[in-house]
Structure formats: structure tokens, C-alpha cells
Scaffold this motif. Structure first.
Motif, short mmCIF file in Angstrom:
data_model
loop_
_atom_site.label_atom_id
_atom_site.label_comp_id
_atom_site.label_asym_id
_atom_site.label_seq_id
_atom_site.Cartn_x
_atom_site.Cartn_y
_atom_site.Cartn_z
N LEU A 195 -3.04 4.62 -7.78
CA LEU A 195 -4.33 3.95 -7.62
C LEU A 195 -4.81 4.05 -6.16
CD1 LEU A 195 -6.45 2.24 -9.04
CD2 LEU A 195 -5.14 0.21 -8.45
N TYR A 196 -3.90 3.81 -5.25
CA TYR A 196 -4.20 3.88 -3.81
C TYR A 196 -4.74 5.28 -3.46
CZ TYR A 196 -2.96 4.01 1.22
OH TYR A 196 -2.96 4.14 2.58
N THR A 197 -4.07 6.31 -3.98
CA THR A 197 -4.45 7.68 -3.66
C THR A 197 -5.81 8.01 -4.26
OG1 THR A 197 -2.11 8.16 -3.90
CG2 THR A 197 -3.55 10.06 -3.70
N PHE A 198 -6.03 7.59 -5.48
CA PHE A 198 -7.31 7.87 -6.12
C PHE A 198 -8.45 7.15 -5.39
CE2 PHE A 198 -4.87 8.28 -10.44
CZ PHE A 198 -4.27 9.45 -9.99
N LEU A 199 -8.19 5.92 -4.98
CA LEU A 199 -9.22 5.16 -4.26
C LEU A 199 -9.57 5.84 -2.94
CD1 LEU A 199 -7.93 1.53 -4.92
CD2 LEU A 199 -10.22 2.38 -5.51
N ALA A 200 -8.52 6.29 -2.24
CA ALA A 200 -8.73 6.89 -0.91
C ALA A 200 -9.54 8.19 -1.01
CB ALA A 200 -7.39 7.13 -0.24
N MET A 201 -9.62 8.80 -2.20
CA MET A 201 -10.41 10.02 -2.36
C MET A 201 -11.91 9.73 -2.30
SD MET A 201 -8.22 11.43 -5.61
CE MET A 201 -9.51 12.45 -6.27
N HIS A 202 -12.26 8.50 -2.59
CA HIS A 202 -13.68 8.11 -2.67
C HIS A 202 -14.32 8.19 -1.28
CE1 HIS A 202 -17.24 5.80 -3.54
NE2 HIS A 202 -16.89 5.66 -4.81
N PRO A 203 -15.49 8.82 -1.17
CA PRO A 203 -16.11 8.99 0.15
C PRO A 203 -16.48 7.67 0.84
CG PRO A 203 -17.60 9.71 -1.59
CD PRO A 203 -16.28 9.46 -2.24
N ALA A 204 -16.68 6.60 0.06
CA ALA A 204 -17.09 5.33 0.69
C ALA A 204 -15.92 4.39 0.92
CB ALA A 204 -18.14 4.65 -0.18
N ILE A 205 -14.73 4.84 0.53
CA ILE A 205 -13.57 3.94 0.64
C ILE A 205 -12.63 4.44 1.74
CG2 ILE A 205 -11.51 3.08 -0.56
CD1 ILE A 205 -13.11 3.06 -3.13
N VAL A 206 -12.16 3.50 2.56
CA VAL A 206 -11.26 3.88 3.65
C VAL A 206 -9.97 3.08 3.51
CG1 VAL A 206 -10.97 3.98 6.17
CG2 VAL A 206 -13.23 4.30 5.17
N ALA A 207 -8.87 3.80 3.39
CA ALA A 207 -7.57 3.12 3.26
C ALA A 207 -7.02 2.78 4.64
CB ALA A 207 -6.59 4.03 2.53
N ASN A 208 -6.07 1.86 4.66
CA ASN A 208 -5.42 1.49 5.93
C ASN A 208 -4.66 2.68 6.52
OD1 ASN A 208 -3.72 0.69 3.43
ND2 ASN A 208 -2.21 1.06 5.05
N TYR A 209 -4.44 2.65 7.84
CA TYR A 209 -3.57 3.65 8.47
C TYR A 209 -2.14 3.39 8.00
CZ TYR A 209 -7.44 4.20 11.81
OH TYR A 209 -8.66 4.40 12.39
N PRO A 210 -1.33 4.43 7.91
CA PRO A 210 0.05 4.19 7.47
C PRO A 210 0.86 3.43 8.52
CG PRO A 210 -0.28 6.50 8.02
CD PRO A 210 -1.62 5.84 8.14
N SER A 211 1.88 2.74 8.04
CA SER A 211 2.75 2.02 8.95
C SER A 211 4.02 2.84 9.18
CB SER A 211 3.11 0.66 8.32
OG SER A 211 4.41 0.28 8.69
N PRO A 212 4.55 2.88 10.40
CA PRO A 212 5.78 3.64 10.63
C PRO A 212 6.95 3.08 9.83
CG PRO A 212 4.96 2.64 12.68
CD PRO A 212 4.02 2.25 11.59
N GLU A 213 6.93 1.77 9.53
CA GLU A 213 8.05 1.17 8.80
C GLU A 213 7.84 1.18 7.28
OE1 GLU A 213 6.86 -1.15 11.40
OE2 GLU A 213 8.22 -0.10 12.78
N THR A 214 6.62 0.85 6.86
CA THR A 214 6.43 0.64 5.42
C THR A 214 5.45 1.65 4.81
OG1 THR A 214 4.91 -1.11 6.09
CG2 THR A 214 7.07 -1.81 5.35
N PHE A 215 5.24 2.75 5.52
CA PHE A 215 4.44 3.89 5.04
C PHE A 215 3.01 3.47 4.66
CE2 PHE A 215 8.96 4.33 4.27
CZ PHE A 215 9.23 5.29 5.24
N GLU A 216 2.62 3.75 3.40
CA GLU A 216 1.20 3.51 3.09
C GLU A 216 0.90 2.01 2.96
OE1 GLU A 216 3.20 4.49 0.60
OE2 GLU A 216 2.57 3.56 -1.28
N GLU A 217 1.94 1.16 2.91
CA GLU A 217 1.72 -0.27 2.76
C GLU A 217 1.76 -0.98 4.11
OE1 GLU A 217 4.10 -2.06 -0.25
OE2 GLU A 217 3.19 -0.80 -1.80
#
Ligand SMILES: Nc1ncnc2c1ncn2[C@@H]1O[C@H](COP(=O)(O)OS(=O)(=O)O)[C@@H](OP(=O)(O)O)[C@H]1O
Length: 919
Positions: A660-682
């Protein structure tokens, strides 16, 4: 000529010591109404114009004998000066100081202080610690959610951190099925008549509960517009008169309820108007708590009882009945005493009260309203008097060295006099130049603090109090991390105080928290501000300040807060010395009307005391800074709430959240958080230790959107879903955030999670097979039990979703069927775009394609190329064995039933797998 020279010299003399001498030797003849003790305070403001006039008249008149010309000129100058002064506020203050009389004195005399009796306690009051452990609540029946007395009751309970359950009375009495033993200590009816009207069956149930468990009742008689004389109270040997006006209110000092309250005498002022219900005392089983007299001729000689105690002699239930609301300040105290008495001391507030008075802005005030040497001496004398009433009393002085000796000469002497008595006070560092910390970088902050510290060292001011205060609360909350860093580094600050957490208003809800080992204590307001320096200019008049002291806001702040830190300013101790007036008066009033043990301790001890009393407040709850204008004013300019997410994917784990996270991030108007060095995409901010890093840390995971309103920032942390404290925290920081939940069959989720742990080499998961994990009993090793809980608990979907719904409206939440996401992601993504209200609409049909090799939908990269999730998603493992599947189906059944009900209630389709599980 000689006189001229002398004047010239005096005007130029910068030395404060000289100005003293000047003040005494140049006093020509009588001057308006200044007492001797005041004269030196006001000399320069008086003598400056006097000298100018004297010199000018000599020029104009040419000779001293031409006195009439001097008087005409003098009058003209006075008129000009008055006109100029009256257009300028600061000059107005100077003018005020020319004509003011003696500082005000407290008019309050306690007419019962000499007869002070110790509180008579039926049972010793339990400390707050005990109360929290035993945790009985108040059960409150109100007419409506918004009724006046009901609100007054809840406000007092909240201010005193007394837990309560409120039931709004409909036609019948709700909530009686849940009257378990020990749950309630006192039952309150906002309208006692509603209790009298309860049907016999419910009434018996309630009365039995009160008798069996020694639970007493408080009832408030409703006000009546029609007058009744001697009306009998249904079912009780009590007669009431309604719609009376009472005056000369006194307490019965012999009554057993008084604990916090002391019978301080007779009250004749500010007694709220008519519509009192009063009791006639014919039955000796009743004890009057409070009485008064009415001016109605028929009753004028009769003592009329306005609050009555029934010790349980009549029907085995103790009751306190109030003939009037809680509008009257004395009733608020008696109410707390009644709660304590009727709960057999199980719901009692401690009698200890800590009061600390900060004098902020030492050396900072404007010229003309600063302290003189006389003011400093008055401060010391007042401190001595206060020490007799409050053990340990010391004023706590916060200084900004930059403005030392920045006043008129005699005010500079005041500054020096303060430092001569440096050891008589407590001291703490303010900002060197009184700048607001949120405007400064860490380097600037350190520099500023260092300057103030050096000033302190060179003037023998102690630097080890561990307390620091920021101008206008800036940087304390909302937190400006550089301030905390600089405070620790330069001053070793360990405690501070603020009015802003969680918000300035309502004041009773101000709380403390600890951030990075610095204790932030709640501050209270005493009604004195930098500009309130003269009693006759007090906003609304002196009566307003006096009302606050005599039972009003200030009095109740002290009575209802175990720890009160008040902020005052230098100017409140010069001029009319309003702070001395206020604090001496309030302490006398508190001592007259309460049995409270008042104390003062230094800030560090106070901080420790506070969090010992309220350990549950240690953890902060970060609020949304943009909802509060004052918070925004003290938030660094470069920060913006646009940098906070607009929606969250909250899990639970293993339900397809990464897809779901990956599909959302594909959307041109949606911006996901930067990855965390410890917990990756979360990011995992709201659910663990990261929360204590503060919101600056959180915001760094998001870009500042260039075109803020069109971008949808979001983050996904799949462990938010089941976190106990997470919904409350999310609600506080992101009140309008939308929440996305995904669910799959809970047993499938548990099994996937177990394999996830094995794949991550979790030792316990490797050591025990799935069956052993899900069937682990309480006798098994702790690690295994922990693993079992983490495996099974997130699947209790309904329980967790209900918790989220306690904090968010259903409209902000969507529940996605993870199976559908897996099989038909385009459909889900289209739906989700609608829920999120996102534009432009993104056509996922063109961007997602089923990948046979992966067995899942993947992102289309090129015409014949897709990008799928890594090996960690869509793992291959043996199917769950049937007996475990059966076991889990049974285990989750009650939760699945609840889920089905919940989804139907919220108007969501029930997933096919849930129907299967429930068959
Ligand atoms: N498109 C797509 N690609 C890959 N995997 C998909 C997809 N859609 C759903 N799933 C299912 O997602 C499961 C992993 O769930 P999460 O991403 O929520 O796991 S995690 O909590 O983030 O670890 C993962 O669970 P396992 O099959 O047990 O690995 C998948 O079944």
C-alpha cells in the motif's frame, strides 16, 4: 548661580549613591501628599521637573523677586507637560507615580484566625499516591452534558485530578449495571430531585450499592423561581424553603466534614443572589454545615441551613445536600470536603500546597516603573512576613543582566540594593537580553546565556539553581530543541515552567512534562502583568483583583493545585507594589479559610515533588502547534504544519501495508516520509522511544512541500495500530489526519508475522514452532510470552479500532480489506483516492500489473518491466497446519464477531474472509 550649578551637577550625576544625597538635600518645601517613607522612592521623578522649572524661571524672570512671572511660567510649563504626558503611555505612568499615594494594603481581616482549630478528620485523608492506587471514581449524574453545575463539578474534579464517570440522565437511570465494588467512592446528583424521582427498582439498586460499600451521596437542590415555605422533601424528614436570598454566611465549625475548609468567619460580600434552597432543622439527625440569614421579614431572625449533612442515621446512606450551586467559592471547597467525607477518605486531596513566586524580568522593566531601594526593602520585609505564614518562603528572582542599572538613578540604586541582598533570594537565569529563544540558533542562545552567566558570576548571583525561564515561554513549549541544548550546556537547567502546556487556557488543565531530562512545570497566572503596576489602574478596578484573592480565581488556583508557580514581574514590586499586596493578602485569605499546609521550596525540589505526585505526567503529549495562536507566535518561523503528514497508514503489520505504501508513493500528489536508517520505510514515531525525541525530529522525515496545499505527505508505521497510547498521541499532534487501516484474516496475519520474525532471526521465533508460540501459557518464559502477545494481539482488530474511534471520528478512518488489496489493488487505490480527496486522480490501471513470477501486483516501470516488492514481502512458507488454523479461528471468534458488528455499524462492506471465519 550657586543653586544653578548644584542643579546642573545633580542632573548629570550618573552615580546612584550621589543621587541619594541629591534626593535629600534638594527637597524644597512641601510637596503633594507624599509620606516620608515614599519620598525617596519618588524624588527624581518629582525633582527633575522641579529643577528644570527652577532654572527656567531664573532665565525668564531674571531675578528671584519676580515671583508672579515665575508662577505664570510655571503654570504654563505644567500645562504643556501634562498635555505631552497624557498622550504618551509611558509618560502617563511617570505622571501617575508623581501623584500616587501609599501602596495598597490588604483590607482583609480574618475574623476567626485566633480560634483556629485543627481539622477534624473522620478518616485521615489519603495521599494522592494512595488515591491513584486504589482508584475509586466519582459517579456523576448530570441533567445534560452542558449544564452549569455539572460543568462546575467536572472542572473541580479535573483540576484536582479526581477521576469520574459522567452519566447524562435521560428518562431512566443509566449505568447501574456496572456498579462494581470499589469502583465508586461518591455518587453525585447534579439535581437531587432527579434522585428522588428514580423508579423504586433502580432506586433500591443504587441505595443498596451505597449502603453495602459505604458510598455516600452529594446532591444539589435545583434553584426554584417560585417561593415555597416549609415544603417537605419527598421521602425525607426534611423541610425546605425555596427561592431565598441568603446573607451573612457562616460555617458550622463543629461539623465533621470540614477538612480542607476552615470556618474563617462570616461572609457578607459576593454571596450569589437569590434562588437558594434552605433547610429547616427539625430533625436532630441532620447536621448543618453552612447557614445564613435571610432578609425576608418572616425569616429574618432564623438561622437558615444552606448545606446539610445526613450522617446516614435516616436510611443508612450518608448524604450532603447543597441548597445552592457551586457558584459560591466556599461551596467549591466544601464540595471537595464532602467528596472526601462521603467516600470515607478514599477520594481526598492532600492538604499540602506548594507555592513558588517567580519575579521574572529582574533589571528588565522600563525606566520609571522599576524598583527603587525602598521597594527592595519592602520586598524583604514582605518576604519576612510571608515566611511567618509559609515556611521557607523566598521570592525567586530571574534576571537579565543586560539591563542592569538601566533605569533612573534611584532605580539603579534599586538594582544595586537587590544585589546587596543577593543571598536573601533565590535566583535563576533569564535571557541576557530578554530575547525570545525560538528566534535564536543554538550558538546565539549559548552566547546569550553565557553573557548572563558571566554577569551572575561577577555579581555574586548564584548560578546553581538548575532552574531557567524563557521570555514569553518561547522555546519551552512548543519545544525549540536548541533552547534545551543550550540550557543544559550553559546553565545545567533541569527544571523550567510554562503556562503553555498543553495550552494557556483553560488554566486548570495546565500540566507538566519532562523533555530530555528537563522538567517543565505548569505555571499559573496571579493576575499581575508587566503593565499592571497601579491599583487604581487595575483592569476593571481594584475590586477585580480583590475578588480574585477573596475566593476567586487566584484563591482557587492555590486551593486546587498542589503546586502553584506564579509569574510576576519586577514592575509589580515597584510602583504600587501590587505583588506584595496580592501575595500577602492571598496567603492570609487561604490561611483563614482553609487548613492547607502552605510551603515554598526551591524549583528543583518542586519539580521532583511535582513528578512524584503526578508520575503519569512525565511523558509529554505533543500537540498540534498550529491550532493555538500563542503557540504559533513562539514557534520558529521556518517551521510549518504543512510539514506534518495528512494521512497515516497505521497497520497492523503483515496485512499488505508495504504494498500500500509503495502504491501510494507512486501517486504524483502524494509524498512519503524519508526512510529511517533504523526502521527503513517506517518512522515509528508515535509508538516507541522516538516519541520522546520531539516533533522537530519527526518533522525531519518530511520535506517542506513547495506547494504545500497540493501535496499529501504521509507515513506508514504498521505498529501504530495496536499501540495503547498511539491514538491519543496522534490525535494531539495530527487532529485532522486521515487514518488507513488494512485487515486480513487475523490467523493468517499471525502466521505471516511469525515467519517474518524467523526470517529476521528472532531467537525465540527460531527456538519455538508456531504452535508453541500461539499456545504459550503464563508459565512459559517471558520472551515466549512476549512473542505470543505480539503475534496474537494485533489481530484483535475490533478492540484496537474501537480505541482509535475513541479519539477520531469514523469519517477520518478507512478500513481496507488487505485480501482485496492483494487481488485487486487498482480498485482499492481508486477508492482510497476518493477517501483521501486527492487530486489529480491517478489511474493505477496503467501503473500496476500482476507479475506471475512474484505472484503479486507490481509497479509498471516500462512497457514490459515491473518492479515488485523485495523478497521479504510475499514470502514462501509451508501452509499453516489445520489444527492451528482451527485453534486460531476459535481464539479470534469473539473479536471477529465484534469486528463484523463494527464494520456494519460504520457502514463498511464485510470482507468475504470474515464471513467465512464466522461460519
Ligand atoms: N503486491 C504485493 N507484493 C508483496 N506482498 C504483498 C502484496 N500485496 C499484499 N502483500 C502481502 O503483504 C504482506 C506483508 O505485509 P506488510 O507489508 O504489511 O508487512 S510488514 O508489516 O511491513 O512487515 C505479505 O505477507 P507474506 O506473504 O507473509 O510475506 C504479502 O502477502
Amino acid at each position: 548661580m550657586h543653586e544653578n550649578m548644584e542643579s546642573e551637577q545633580s542632573l548629570l550625576v550618573p552615580s546612584a549613591v550621589d543621587s541619594y544625597a541629591w534626593g535629600e538635600s534638594n527637597w524644597e518645601g512641601p510637596h503633594p501628599s507624599h509620606s516620608t517613607s515614599q519620598s525617596s522612592r519618588n524624588l527624581p521623578l518629582i525633582c527633575r521637573p522641579w529643577r528644570l522649572w527652577h532654572r527656567a524661571t531664573l532665565c525668564f524672570a531674571g531675578s528671584r523677586k519676580a515671583s508672579w512671572r515665575r508662577y505664570i511660567l510655571g503654570a504654563a510649563i505644567v500645562i504643556i507637560v501634562v498635555v505631552i504626558y497624557s498622550v504618551s503611555e509611558s509618560s502617563h505612568r511617570s505622571l501617575m507615580s508623581l501623584v500616587r499615594g501609599r501602596p495598597p494594603e490588604s483590607l482583609f481581616r480574618c475574623n476567626n484566625l485566633a480560634n483556629a482549630s485543627l481539622p477534624r478528620l473522620r478518616v485521615p485523608p489519603k495521599t494522592i499516591e494512595n488515591r491513584l492506587r486504589e482508584d475509586p471514581k466519582v459517579l456523576l449524574f448530570t441533567e445534560t452534558r452542558y449544564s452549569k453545575t455539572g460543568k462546575d463539578i467536572t472542572n473541580i474534579l479535573v483540576a484536582n485530578r479526581i477521576k469520574y464517570k459522567m452519566e447524562v440522565l435521560g428518562k431512566s437511570l443509566p449505568g447501574l449495571t456496572n456498579l462494581s465494588r470499589g469502583k465508586y467512592g461518591t455518587i453525585i446528583f447534579e439535581n437531587f430531585e432527579r434522585y428522588l424521582q428514580i423508579d423504586p427498582w433502580n432506586r433500591e439498586l443504587l441505595d443498596k450499592y451505597m449502603r453495602d460499600y459505604n458510598v455516600g451521596m452529594i446532591g444539589f437542590m435545583p434553584s426554584h423561581e417560585d417561593t415555597q415555605v416549609g415544603a417537605k422533601l419527598r421521602g425525607f424528614p426534611l423541610y425546605v424553603h425555596t427561592n431565598m436570598a441568603l446573607e451573612n454566611i457562616s460555617l458550622n465549625s463543629e461539623n465533621p466534614v470540614l477538612q480542607l475548609t476552615r470556618a474563617g468567619g462570616t461572609i457578607t460580600d459576593n454571596v450569589p443572589g437569590s434562588e437558594w434552597t434552605v433547610f429547616s432543622l427539625d430533625d436532630p439527625t441532620y447536621v448543618p454545615l453552612e447557614w445564613g440569614y435571610s432578609s425576608v421579614p418572616h425569616f429574618s431572625e432564623e438561622k437558615l441551613v444552606s448545606i446539610i449533612l445526613d450522617k446516614g442515621d435516616f436510611d443508612g446512606i450518608s448524604r450532603v445536600l447543597f441548597g445552592n450551586s457551586l457558584e459560591f467559592w466556599l461551596h467549591r471547597l466544601l464540595f471537595l470536603d464532602a467528596v472526601s467525607y462521603l467516600s470515607m477518605g478514599r477520594i481526598s486531596v492532600s492538604l499540602d500546597r506548594y507555592v513558588l513566586v517567580d519575579i521574572d524580568d529582574i533589571f528588565v522593566a522600563k525606566k520609571g516603573i522599576r524598583m527603587t531601594a525602598d521597594d527592595v526593602m519592602a520586598l524583604l520585609e514582605s518576604q519576612n512576613r510571608l515566611q511567618e505564614m509559609v515556611p521557607g518562603w523566598k521570592f525567586n528572582l530571574g534576571f537579565s543582566g543586560k539591563y542592569y542599572k538601566n533605569g533612573y538613578p534611584e532605580e539603579n540604586v534599586g538594582d544595586m540594593t537587590l544585589l546587596e541582598h543577593v543571598n536573601d533570594f533565590w535566583w535563576f537565569g533569564h535571557m541576557w537580553g530578554h530575547t525570545q529563544p525560538h528566534l535564536l540558533t543554538q550558538t546565539d542562545l549559548e552566547e546569550q546565556m553565557e553573557l548572563n552567566k558571566q554577569f551572575a558570576i561577577s555579581h555574586n548571583i548564584p548560578t546553581d539553581s538548575g532552574y531557567g525561564v524563557a521570555p514569553h515561554h518561547s522555546g519551552v513549549y512548543p519545544v525549540h530543541e536548541p533552547l534545551y541544548d543550550a540550557w543544559k550546556k550553559v546553565w545545567n537547567v533541569r527544571v523550567t515552567s510554562s503556562e503553555e502546556y498543553p495550552h494557556l487556557y483553560p488554566a486548570r488543565l495546565r500540566r507538566g512534562f519532562i523533555h530530555r531530562n528537563i522538567m517543565v512545570l505548569p505555571r499559573q497566572t496571579c493576575g499581575l502583568f508587566t503593565h499592571t503596576v497601579f491599583i487604581d489602574k487595575y483592569p476593571g478596578g481594584r475590586e477585580v483583583l480583590d475578588a480574585s484573592i477573596h475566593g476567586g480565581e487566584l484563591f482557587q488556583t492555590i486551593v486546587f493545585s498542589p503546586v502553584s508557580i506564579f509569574m510576576t514581574h519586577l514592575s509589580n514590586y515597584g510602583n504600587d507594589r501590587l505583588a506584595l499586596y496580592t501575595f500577602e493578602s492571598i496567603i492570609k485569605f487561604v490561611k483563614c479559610w482553609t487548613n492547607l499546609n502552605l510551603r515554598t521550596v526551591p524549583p528543583l525540589q518542586l519539580g521532583e515533588k511535582y513528578f512524584h505526585l503526578f508520575p503519569e505526567e512525565r511523558d509529554p503529549i505533543w500537540g498540534y502547534p498550529c491550532a493555538d495562536r500563542r503557540h504559533l507566535e513562539i514557534w520558529a518561523k521556518e517551521k510549518t504544519c504543512e510539514q506534518l503528514p495528512k494521512f497515516l497508514v497505521i497497520g497492523p503489520q503483515k496485512t499488505g501495508t508495504t504494498a500500500l505504501y509503495t502504491f501510494l508513493a507512486m501517486h504524483p500528489a502524494i509524498v512519503a516520509n524519508y526512510p529511517s536508517p533504523e526502521t527503513f520505510e517506517e518512522v515509528q514515531f508515535f509508538n516507541g522511544k522516538n516519541y520522546y525525541k520531539g516533533i522537530d525530529w519527526y518533522m525531519k522525515f518530511f520535506p517542506v512541500p513547495a506547494n504545500s496545499s497540493s501535496k499529501f505527505l504521509f507515513e506508514k508505521s504498521a505498529t501504530y495500530f495496536e499501540g495503547e497510547t498511539v491514538p491519543q498521541r496522534v490525535r494531539a499532534l495530527l487532529p485532522s489526519v486521515k487514518l488507513v487501516i488494512t485487515i486480513i484474516p487475523p490467523s493468517k496475519r499471525a502466521y505471516s508475522w511469525y515467519h517474518h520474525m524467523r526470517a529476521h532471526n528472532d531467537l525465540t521465533a527460531l527456538q519455538y514452532n508456531f504452535h508453541e508460540v500461539i499456545t504459550a501459557t503464563e508459565k512459559m518464559p517471558r520472551q515466549l510470552r512476549t512473542l505470543r502477545n505480539k503475534c496474537l494481539i494485533p489481530g484483535m482488530y475490533a478492540k484496537h479500532i474501537e480505541r482509535w474511534l475513541d479519539y477520531f471520528p469514523a469519517s477520518q478512518l478507512t478500513i481496507i480489506d488487505g485480501e482485496e488489496l492483494r487481488n485487486d489493488p487498482v480498485y482499492i487505490m481508486n477508492d482510497l483516492q476518493k477517501f483521501l480527496n486527492i487530486e489529480p486522480f491517478y489511474n493505477y490501471t496503467e501503473h500496476l500489473r500482476y507479475d506471475k513470477r512474484k505472484g503479486f501486483f507490481c509497479q509498471v516501470i516500462e512497457e514490459d518491466k515491473t518492479k515488485c516488492l523485495g523478497r521479504g514481502k510475499g514470502r514462501v512458507y509451508a501452509p499453516m497446519n489445520e489444527s492451528d488454523a482451527k485453534l486460531l479461528k476459535e481464539y479470534y471468534q469473539p473479536y471477529n464477531i465484534a469486528l463484523e458488528k463494527l464494520l456494519t455499524r460504520l457502514d463498511y462492506p464485510v470482507p468475504g474472509w470474515l464471513e467465512d471465519e464466522l461460519q
